[in-house]
Write a protein that holds these residues in place. Structure first.
Motif, short mmCIF file in Angstrom:
data_model
loop_
_atom_site.label_atom_id
_atom_site.label_comp_id
_atom_site.label_asym_id
_atom_site.label_seq_id
_atom_site.Cartn_x
_atom_site.Cartn_y
_atom_site.Cartn_z
N LYS A 1 21.50 54.36 12.71
CA LYS A 1 22.50 53.83 13.76
C LYS A 1 22.11 52.54 14.07
CE LYS A 1 24.07 58.36 15.72
NZ LYS A 1 24.07 59.12 17.15
N ASN B 1 24.20 49.27 14.13
CA ASN B 1 24.45 48.71 15.19
C ASN B 1 23.97 47.11 15.26
OD1 ASN B 1 25.58 50.61 16.28
ND2 ASN B 1 23.99 51.34 17.47
N PRO C 1 24.61 49.20 21.19
CA PRO C 1 25.72 48.19 20.26
C PRO C 1 26.44 47.40 20.93
CG PRO C 1 26.37 50.54 20.91
CD PRO C 1 25.06 50.59 21.33
#
Length: 666
Positions: free
Chosen positions: A63, A67, A418
Motif C-alpha cells: 500500500k 500511495n 495517502p
C-alpha cells in the motif's frame, strides 16, 4: 552495427556505429544506451504494479508503494500546497536568513550543531558539513562502526575548487539566487547573502581530498576513540553531537566509542573554517541545501528552475513524463517493497539457475588465470585463490522477498498516509531509512543478510569489498544482457562480461586492499605488489591517453583505473569460460544473416553492452567527475589488449585493435 567499418580498425564503431548515428536523444533524457533501454522496460513493469488500486487486505508495504506513487502523481495537490511544506521546514530552523533579511536575529542562539539536529529530526541529510554514516569496520568487517568523512557537497568538488568563474559554479550560484527569489527573497539580498554561502562551500571543497586520493583505502582508515577525536577537534561536544544524530535508534554512545575518521586533514581545517564563518552565512548555506533537496518535490515553477540548472550540467531539456519520475522515486524510496512486487510478477526462475551456472564457470576461469599468472609469488597467489574461493554470489533476489511477513517486518513502524504532502512523505521515508541504517551500529553483521541484497528492480551489478560478494539483481538479467534460452555466446559476451567485471573488482586497485573476509589487510608480498602496481600503471597510461572525440576531454586514467582493470579482467574471464563451455557442448548455431563465428559473436555481444550516445554536457561531467571510462573505451581498451580478439578477427599486428604493446593486469 556499421558493417562499413573494419573491425580491426575500430571495433566500437563496427559494433555500435549505426546505433550512434541513428539514435536521437529525446529532450527529457541525457543519454541512450543499453542500460537505459532496459531501465525503460523496467519502469513500465513497475508502473503497472504501483499504479494499481490499493487492495484493502494487501500487506501495508505494498500500500505504501501505491500511495507514494499517487501522492507523487497528484500535481493538483502539490500545486495547491505551494511552498507551505517548505516554509514549515524553515520555521524549525528559525527561518532562512536570506528570506527574513534583517529580521533574522538568531546570531546568539543559532549553531551549526543545532542545524544538524533539525536536519536529522526532519528527514534531511546530516552530511552538509560533516558526513556521518554507519558501516563496516575496515579492519574487522564482522562489526560496524561510526564513520566520519568530509562533507557531501551541493555540486561536484571538481567544479567548486575552480571557483565562481567556472561556468558550472556560476550556474550553480545563479540557481541558488533564483531559488531564494522564488521563495520570497529580494534578488539583491539573495546575491549578497548567497555569494558568501557559495564561498563557504568552495572552502569546504578545497579542504576535501580528491577522488584520486580516496582510492587509497588504507589512508582513509584512521580509527580513534571519541575521547581522542574530542581532543584533536575540540570545536563542539562530539558525544552530544553523535547522540543527537543517533536519536531514535535506541543507541547511546560515550567517549570510549571507537570511530573511523576518513579524512583527518578535513577535520583539522573544518574547525577554523566554521569558527571564521559568520552564523548567518552558515545558516544560509544549510537552508540552501535544504531548499535544493526540497525543490524536486514542490511546485512547477520551482521544478522549472531546477531543470534550468540541470540543463547546464547534463544538457537535459525537459523533465521526464511525470509517471516515470514517480516510478523512479517509489522504486528508490521503497526499494524492498517494490522489489518484492517486481520479482513475484516478472522474474523468471530459470534465469536464476542459468545465471548462477555462468557465475561459477566464470569464477573457475578466473581461478585458472590466477594459477597461471607468472608475476605472482606463491604465498600471494594462494591468498588470491582463497579470496575468489570465498566470494559469495547473490543472483536475482533473496528468497525472503517472496514472503509477506518479511516485508511487513522490515517496514514495521512506518506510517505513510495517502493524504500526506509530497515533501513530507519523502522526509518521512528519509527519517525511517536513516534510522534503520544507524540502528545497524549495534546489530550483528550477517554478510548474507537478505535485506542488504533486496533491491532486485535495478539494472546494475555490484561488488562489495567488505562482504567479498558479487550481486546481480533481477533487473539486469534481461534484454541485451541475458536470456536463459538463447545462444550462450550472447550471454557470455553480455552478462558474462559484467559478471567477470564484478569478480575482478575484488582484485582491482581498491578491492585488492581487502582480504577474503572483507577486511582491510595487506596480503601481498612486496615483490608481487610492485609487479601489480607496474601493471596497473600500464592501464592508467593506456586509458589516460584516450580522448573522447565529441567533447575533446581526456579520460582520467587514475580515477578510472578500478573500472578499467575490472573491464580487462572481466572480458577475459568471460571469454575463457565460454570457450571451456563450448568444448564440453555441441557447437552453437550462427545467428541468421550474420556470417560470424560463435567467438566473433561473443565479442560483438560484449561490445554492444556499451553502445551509447550521450549529450556533450553529460559526457563532460562523467569524464570530469566519474570513475567509468566512456563506452567507446570500454570496448576498444579491453579488446585491443587481448590476443584472442586479434586472432578471432584476424587483425594484423600494429592495427588499432591489435597494438604491439598491450596492457594486462589479470
Amino acid at each position: 552495427m556499421d558493417l562499413n567499418v573494419e573491425p580491426c580498425d575500430d571495433f566500437f564503431n563496427y559494433a555500435c556505429g549505426s546505433f550512434v548515428r541513428k539514435t536521437t536523444i529525446p529532450d527529457d533524457r541525457v543519454s541512450i544506451n543499453t542500460f537505459s533501454v532496459i531501465r525503460d522496460r523496467l519502469k513500465e513493469q513497475i508502473h503497472s504494479l504501483v499504479s494499481e488500486n490499493v487492495i484493502e487486505n494487501e500487506p501495508e508495504p505494498f500500500k505504501f508503494s501505491k500511495n507514494l506513487f499517487r501522492i507523487c502523481m497528484n500535481k493538483t495537490q502539490i500545486q495547491k500546497n505551494g511552498i507551505k511544506p517548505l516554509e514549515a521546514v524553515f520555521d524549525h530552523f528559525g527561518g532562512w536568513p536570506v528570506l527574513k533579511e534583517d529580521k533574522w536575529n538568531f546570531d546568539s542562539t543559532w549553531s551549526w550543531v543545532k542545524a544538524v539536529k533539525y536536519c536529522r529530526r526532519l528527514g534531511y541529510s546530516t552530511d552538509y558539513l560533516i558526513n556521518f554514516s554507519v558501516g563496516s569496520d575496515l579492519e574487522n568487517s564482522s562489526r560496524r562502526t561510526i564513520k566520519i568523512d568530509q562533507a557531501s557537497l551541493g555540486t561536484n568538488r571538481e567544479y567548486l575548487i575552480k571557483g565562481i568563474n567556472h561556468p558550472i559554479v556560476s550556474a550553480y550560484y545563479s540557481y541558488m539566487v533564483d531559488m531564494a527569489v522564488l521563495l520570497g527573497a529580494s534578488k539583491e539580498r539573495a546575491q549578497q547573502d548567497l555569494l558568501k554561502s557559495l564561498n563557504f562551500e568552495i572552502a569546504l571543497a578545497k579542504i576535501s581530498i580528491s577522488k584520486e586520493k580516496r582510492r587509497n583505502i588504507t589512508a582513509l582508515h584512521n580509527p580513534m576513540t571519541v575521547e581522542e577525536f574530542q581532543r584533536r577537534y575540540p570545536y563542539t561536544d562530539w558525544v552530544e553531537y553523535f547522540n543527537v544524530i543517533l536519536r531514535g535508534t535506541g543507541i547511546t554512545i560515550d567517549e570510549n566509542e571507537i570511530i573511523n575518521v576518513n579524512v583527518p586533514t578535513f577535520m583539522d581545517q573544518l574547525g577554523q573554517l566554521l569558527y571564521n564563518t559568520p552564523k548567518r552565512t552558515l545558516a544560509n548555506y544549510v537552508l540552501w541545501r535544504v531548499s535544493g533537496f526540497s525543490s524536486f518535490f514542490l511546485t512547477d515553477s520551482i521544478r522549472k528552475r531546477q531543470l534550468q540548472y540541470s540543463t547546464v550540467i547534463s544538457g537535459k531539456q525537459k523533465h521526464e513524463p511525470r509517471w516515470k519520475e514517480c516510478v523512479d522515486i517509489v522504486a528508490e524510496r521503497l526499494s524492498i517493497s517494490v522489489g518484492a512486487l517486481y520479482v513475484r510478477k516478472y522474474f523468471h526462475k530459470d534465469s536464476k539457475h542459468a545465471a548462477l551456472d555462468m557465475v561459477n564457470n566464470i569464477k573457475s576461469a578466473f581461478v585458472d588465470i590466477l594459477k597461471n599468472v607468472k608475476w605472482m609469488d606463491e604465498i600471494t597467489r594462494q591468498s588470491a585463490l582463497d579470496k575468489v574461493g570465498s566470494m559469495v554470489t547473490h543472483i536475482g533476489y533473496p528468497d525472503e522477498l517472496m514472503y509477506d511477513r518479511n516485508i511487513a517486518e522490515y517496514y514495521d513502524g512506518l506510517q505513510l498516509k495517502p493524504d500526506e504532502s509530497f515533501l513530507n512523505a519523502i522526509l518521512l521515508l528519509n527519517r525511517f531509512k536513516t534510522t534503520k541504517a544507524f540502528k545497524r551500529l549495534r546489530q550483528p553483521v550477517n554478510k548474507t543478510d537478505w535485506i542488504s541484497h533486496s533491491r532486485p528492480a535495478v539494472v546494475n551489478a555490484f561488488y562489495s569489498a567488505s562482504e567479498n560478494s558479487i550481486q546481480f539483481p533481477a533487473g539486469i538479467l534481461q534484454g541485451h544482457f541475458f536470456a536463459y534460452d538463447r545462444p550462450k555466446y550472447l550471454n557470455y559476451g553480455a552478462i558474462g562480461y559484467v559478471i567477470g567485471h564484478e569478480i575482478t573488482h575484488g582484485f582491482d586497485d581498491k578491492g585488492r586492499q581487502f582480504d577474503k573476509n572483507g577486511n582491510l589487510y595487506d596480503w601481498w608480498q612486496p615483490s608481487t605488489k610492485r609487479a601489480y602496481l607496474q601493471k596497473a600503471r600500464c592501464i592508467i597510461e593506456q586509458y589516460g591517453n584516450y580522448t573522447e572525440p565529441n567533447v575533446r576531454l581526456r579520460v582520467n586514467g587514475v580515477s578510472t583505473q578500478g573500472e578499467n582493470i575490472a573491464d580487462n579482467g572481466g572480458i577475459k574471464e568471460a571469454y575463457y569460460a565460454y570457450r571451456k563451455w563450448a568444448e564440453w557442448n555441441e557447437p552453437e548455431p550462427q545467428l541468421p544473416g550474420l556470417d560470424l563465428t560463435p567467438e566473433q559473436m561473443f565479442w560483438l555481444s560484449a561490445a554492444q553492452t556499451w553502445c551509447s550516445v550521450y549529450r556533450p554536457e553529460t559526457m563532460s561531467k562523467r569524464i570530469t567527475t566519474g570513475v567509468h571510462s566512456p563506452g567507446r573505451f570500454r570496448v576498444i581498451g579491453p579488446m585491443s589488449n587481448m590476443v584472442e580478439f586479434a586472432r578471432d578477427f584476424n587483425c594484423p599486428t600494429g592495427t588499432p585493435m591489435n597494438p604491439v604493446r598491450k596492457c594486462e593486469v589479470w
